[in-house]
Design an enzyme around this catalytic site. Structure first.
Site, PDB file in Angstrom:
ATOM      1  N   ASN A 135      -0.427  -3.989  42.341  1.00 19.65           N
ATOM      2  CA  ASN A 135       0.395  -3.338  41.317  1.00 19.65           C
ATOM      3  C   ASN A 135       0.654  -1.857  41.562  1.00 19.65           C
ATOM      4  O   ASN A 135       1.712  -1.336  41.182  1.00 19.65           O
ATOM      5  CB  ASN A 135      -0.281  -3.471  39.940  1.00 19.65           C
ATOM      6  CG  ASN A 135      -0.351  -4.904  39.449  1.00 19.65           C
ATOM      7  OD1 ASN A 135       0.390  -5.759  39.925  1.00 19.65           O
ATOM      8  ND2 ASN A 135      -1.242  -5.166  38.519  1.00 19.65           N
ATOM      9  N   HIS A 141       2.926 -10.755  36.602  1.00 11.53           N
ATOM     10  CA  HIS A 141       1.664 -10.069  36.869  1.00 11.53           C
ATOM     11  C   HIS A 141       0.835  -9.905  35.598  1.00 11.53           C
ATOM     12  O   HIS A 141      -0.396  -9.843  35.674  1.00 11.53           O
ATOM     13  CB  HIS A 141       1.927  -8.714  37.521  1.00 11.53           C
ATOM     14  CG  HIS A 141       2.239  -8.816  38.983  1.00 11.53           C
ATOM     15  ND1 HIS A 141       1.666  -8.005  39.934  1.00 11.53           N
ATOM     16  CD2 HIS A 141       3.059  -9.653  39.656  1.00 11.53           C
ATOM     17  CE1 HIS A 141       2.120  -8.333  41.133  1.00 11.53           C
ATOM     18  NE2 HIS A 141       2.976  -9.330  40.988  1.00 11.53           N
ATOM     19  N   HIS A 186      11.754 -14.395  43.849  1.00 15.03           N
ATOM     20  CA  HIS A 186      12.004 -13.533  45.012  1.00 15.03           C
ATOM     21  C   HIS A 186      13.484 -13.498  45.389  1.00 15.03           C
ATOM     22  O   HIS A 186      13.850 -12.862  46.377  1.00 15.03           O
ATOM     23  CB  HIS A 186      11.180 -14.008  46.207  1.00 15.03           C
ATOM     24  CG  HIS A 186       9.708 -13.795  46.037  1.00 15.03           C
ATOM     25  ND1 HIS A 186       8.770 -14.316  46.909  1.00 15.03           N
ATOM     26  CD2 HIS A 186       9.003 -13.112  45.089  1.00 15.03           C
ATOM     27  CE1 HIS A 186       7.550 -13.965  46.507  1.00 15.03           C
ATOM     28  NE2 HIS A 186       7.671 -13.244  45.406  1.00 15.03           N
ATOM     29  N   ARG A 224       8.866  -9.544  37.363  1.00 12.86           N
ATOM     30  CA  ARG A 224       7.594  -9.423  38.089  1.00 12.86           C
ATOM     31  C   ARG A 224       6.492  -8.928  37.151  1.00 12.86           C
ATOM     32  O   ARG A 224       5.342  -9.370  37.237  1.00 12.86           O
ATOM     33  CB  ARG A 224       7.766  -8.476  39.274  1.00 12.86           C
ATOM     34  CG  ARG A 224       6.537  -8.387  40.179  1.00 12.86           C
ATOM     35  CD  ARG A 224       6.888  -7.717  41.502  1.00 12.86           C
ATOM     36  NE  ARG A 224       5.750  -7.654  42.379  1.00 12.86           N
ATOM     37  CZ  ARG A 224       5.056  -6.536  42.640  1.00 12.86           C
ATOM     38  NH1 ARG A 224       5.437  -5.386  42.096  1.00 12.86           N
ATOM     39  NH2 ARG A 224       4.012  -6.560  43.448  1.00 12.86           N
TER      40      ARG A 224
END
Length: 323
Positions: A94, A69, A194, A65
């Site tokens: 975040n 990001h 996910h 992740r």
């Protein structure tokens, strides 16, 4: 016929991977980038990731992740790691959510001890994500590219405009990915991240208890899954954590796509993948483990090319949180 489709898709993934590598090398990224300047760089990072995984089997989700990001905001330049009064760390997607900073800091400290001012923080994130894919799944990731350099700017507001939200529909997701040079196939397979990790119940409470003001659950969710989620996420427990995929929550595999197809996607953005013909087709194809593995690696590699700083652009930070 099904096997033929799987083989054809795997061949397409290999071709796409070759094209991505050629494009990335044209931008200054290459395999074994630190072979001469810091020969043990990849080994050092892998050792830190292995140790972190042994302590906490959920850490690969955080590292993957983090890579996403980072790359979606200002490109893959480690801007997500910077500390300032208005950094990306403080942005709503975040804050109190990203995990793995201590792993990256440990890896960077070890690299600075071995090879001062040589390995960028951006590449530390990228290698750690590569290693996370391998330790948490049956995914093998050869020929990972490096050569990224670090940026110096990090702005919290950009996380809201650049990162796709878990409430997004397919059109919104598609636009967000297209801005980064990624297509619908990338969108769907990267949503497969996910398959690992967890979320807080607060993100889905409205979807469970008052979807669009109806006082009911989202009708797109499988009814048995609604009850499971309500048992796990009482309306008064927004801070409680829940696995994003129930069967193998710490394993990178194709189970996520089985869930999405059956109406068991946790977020509205997960369900959005089955609301268009191309989305439904891709969800079905990615349920096949070998196709999932090849496509996930290919799109993660492609994502790692977004907005990279190379050559004389950017810098090599000695501490990843300080510009």
């Amino acid at each position: 016929m099904a096997n033929a489709r799987v083989k054809a898709f795997a061949i397409l993934c290999i071709v796409a991977l070759c094209l991505q590598m050629a494009d990335a090398q044209g931008r200054g990224l290459r395999v074994n980038f630190y072979q001469r300047s810091c020969p043990r760089a990849e080994q050092i990072i892998r050792g830190v990731v292995d140790s972190a995984f042994a302590r906490d089997p959920t850490i690969p989700a955080g590292l993957i992740r983090m890579f996403f990001h980072d790359c979606f905001v200002r490109g893959c330049d480690a801007s997500v790691l910077l500390d300032n009064a208005d950094s990306e760390k403080l942005g709503a997607p975040n804050a109190n959510s990203l995990r793995g900073f201590e792993v990256l800091d440990e890896a960077k400290a070890a690299l600075e001890a071995a090879c001062p001012r040589t390995v960028s923080c951006a590449d530390v994130i990228a290698y750690a994500a590569r290693d996370a894919m391998e330790v948490a799944g049956s995914v093998k990731v050869p020929n990972w590219l490096a050569g990224r350099r670090d940026g110096s700017t990090s702005i919290s507001a950009e996380t809201l405009t650049e990162l796709p939200a878990p409430f997004s529909n397919f059109t919104t997701l598609q636009r967000a990915f297209e801005r980064k040079g990624l297509n619908q196939a990338d969108l769907v397979i990267l949503s497969g991240a996910h398959t690992v990790g967890f979320a807080r119940c607060g993100i889905i409470l409205q979807r469970l208890y008052n979807f669009k003001g109806t006082g009911q659950a989202d009708p797109a969710i499988d009814p048995s899954y609604v009850q499971t989620l309500k048992n796990l996420c009482p309306i008064n427990a927004p801070g409680k954590q829940i696995n994003m995929e129930m069967m193998t929550p710490n394993r990178i595999d194709a189970n996520y796509f089985n869930d999405v197809q059956a109406g068991r996607g946790l977020f509205e953005s997960d369900n959005a993948l089955r609301t268009t013909p191309i989305g439904r087709s891709l969800v079905s194809v990615y349920r096949v483990p070998q196709v999932f593995n090849a496509a996930f690696v290919a799109s993660m590699r492609k994502m790692g090319n977004i907005g990279v700083l190379t050559g004389s652009s950017g810098k090599i930070r000695t501490q990843c949180n300080i510009a």
